[in-house]
Design an enzyme around this catalytic site. Structure first.
Site, PDB file in Angstrom:
ATOM      1  N   TYR A   1      -2.117  -0.208   9.840  1.00 27.77           N
ATOM      2  CA  TYR A   1      -2.246  -0.761   8.490  1.00 27.77           C
ATOM      3  C   TYR A   1      -0.952  -0.540   7.708  1.00 27.77           C
ATOM      4  CZ  TYR A   1      -4.085  -1.185   3.689  1.00 27.77           C
ATOM      5  OH  TYR A   1      -4.319  -1.546   2.369  1.00 27.77           O
TER       6      TYR A   1
ATOM      7  N   SER B   1       0.840  -1.199   0.000  1.00 25.25           N
ATOM      8  CA  SER B   1       0.000   0.000   0.000  1.00 25.25           C
ATOM      9  C   SER B   1       0.871   1.243   0.000  1.00 25.25           C
ATOM     10  CB  SER B   1      -0.889   0.008   1.246  1.00 25.25           C
ATOM     11  OG  SER B   1      -1.486   1.274   1.450  1.00 25.25           O
TER      12      SER B   1
END
Length: 256
Positions: free
Chosen positions: A158, A145
């Site tokens: 995350y 990501s």
């Protein structure tokens, strides 16, 4: 040159492929000749995608799997090998994001995020990589990501887990490169998926984000799928250990 993107005869397992980027990746790999395994924890969605792919004459099967359960991963790999043979291409698109500031991180959130986003990928890779070693061929791609390369105020946990995937790709690329196994990560920015809806449906947030993105838009799932095809095929045969950012230029913006 004509077969640079040809995956005929290859077996591709795509985790998290019943929707979003994972589905688009499974679709493009199948269209280019791979035998595709559709997998996520949503059995109904997996079966729906399978029907869509079969209508396009894509050679595919669907095997639902909750990656938090090791026995389900074991079953997934054994059933794949039984049906199609050894896995040539592994793509991991699984992920959850629990929002919150650093001081709000608790043990439950940490363990759940790390289990699903990182530990399951490690466990699955350990199941798959010995067969790749034996035949001296394999491609592994982790969906990391943009949060893995930037500081994050509310998606810090995350980002940490996804940064772990990018580092895993580098580690494995070094260790297993001599076995002709290529391992890479892809770090998408904001892509038009259900996963990104909390951001993409917020006009104020999106106005700021798009203004800081040189291409002045968010990404499409097929744009992530195209890079995955490159990394999985002969066309990407000399690429390994990389974390390829697909963000429309967000990370290189001058902020003006």
């Amino acid at each position: 040159m004509k077969d640079l993107f040809d995956l005929s005869g290859k077996v591709a397992l795509i985790m998290g492929s019943s929707s979003g980027m994972g589905k688009a990746i499974a679709h493009i790999l199948g269209l280019n000749g791979a035998k595709v395994i559709i997998s996520s924890n949503d059995k109904t969605a997996c079966e729906k995608v399978l029907a869509e792919f079969q209508a396009e004459n894509i050679n595919a099967i669907a095997i639902p799997c909750d990656v938090s359960q090791k026995e389900q991963i074991d079953f997934l790999v054994s059933e794949t090998e039984k049906t199609f043979g050894n896995i040539d291409i592994l793509v991991n698109c699984v992920g959850i994001a629990i929002a919150g500031s650093f001081l709000e991180i608790d043990a439950e959130s940490f363990e759940k995020t790390m289990q699903i986003n990182l530990q399951s990928a490690i466990y699955l890779t350990k199941k798959v990589i010995p067969k790749m070693q034996a035949k001296k061929d394999g491609a592994i791609i982790y969906l990391s990501s943009l949060s893995s390369v930037r500081g994050n105020k509310f998606l810090g946990l995350y980002g940490i887990s996804k940064a772990g995937l990018a580092q895993l790709a580098r580690n494995l690329a070094v260790e297993f490169g001599p076995d002709n196994i290529r391992v890479n990560a892809i770090s998408p920015g904001v892509i038009d998926t259900e996963f990104a809806k909390p951001m993409t449906t917020n006009p104020e947030v999106m106005a700021k984000r798009v203004a800081l993105t040189p291409l002045r838009r968010i990404g499409k799932v097929e744009e992530v799928a195209g890079v995955t095809l490159l990394l999985a095929s002969k066309a990407g045969g000399f690429i390994t250990g990389q974390n390829i950012i697909i963000d429309g230029g967000t990370t290189i913006s001058d902020g003006n």
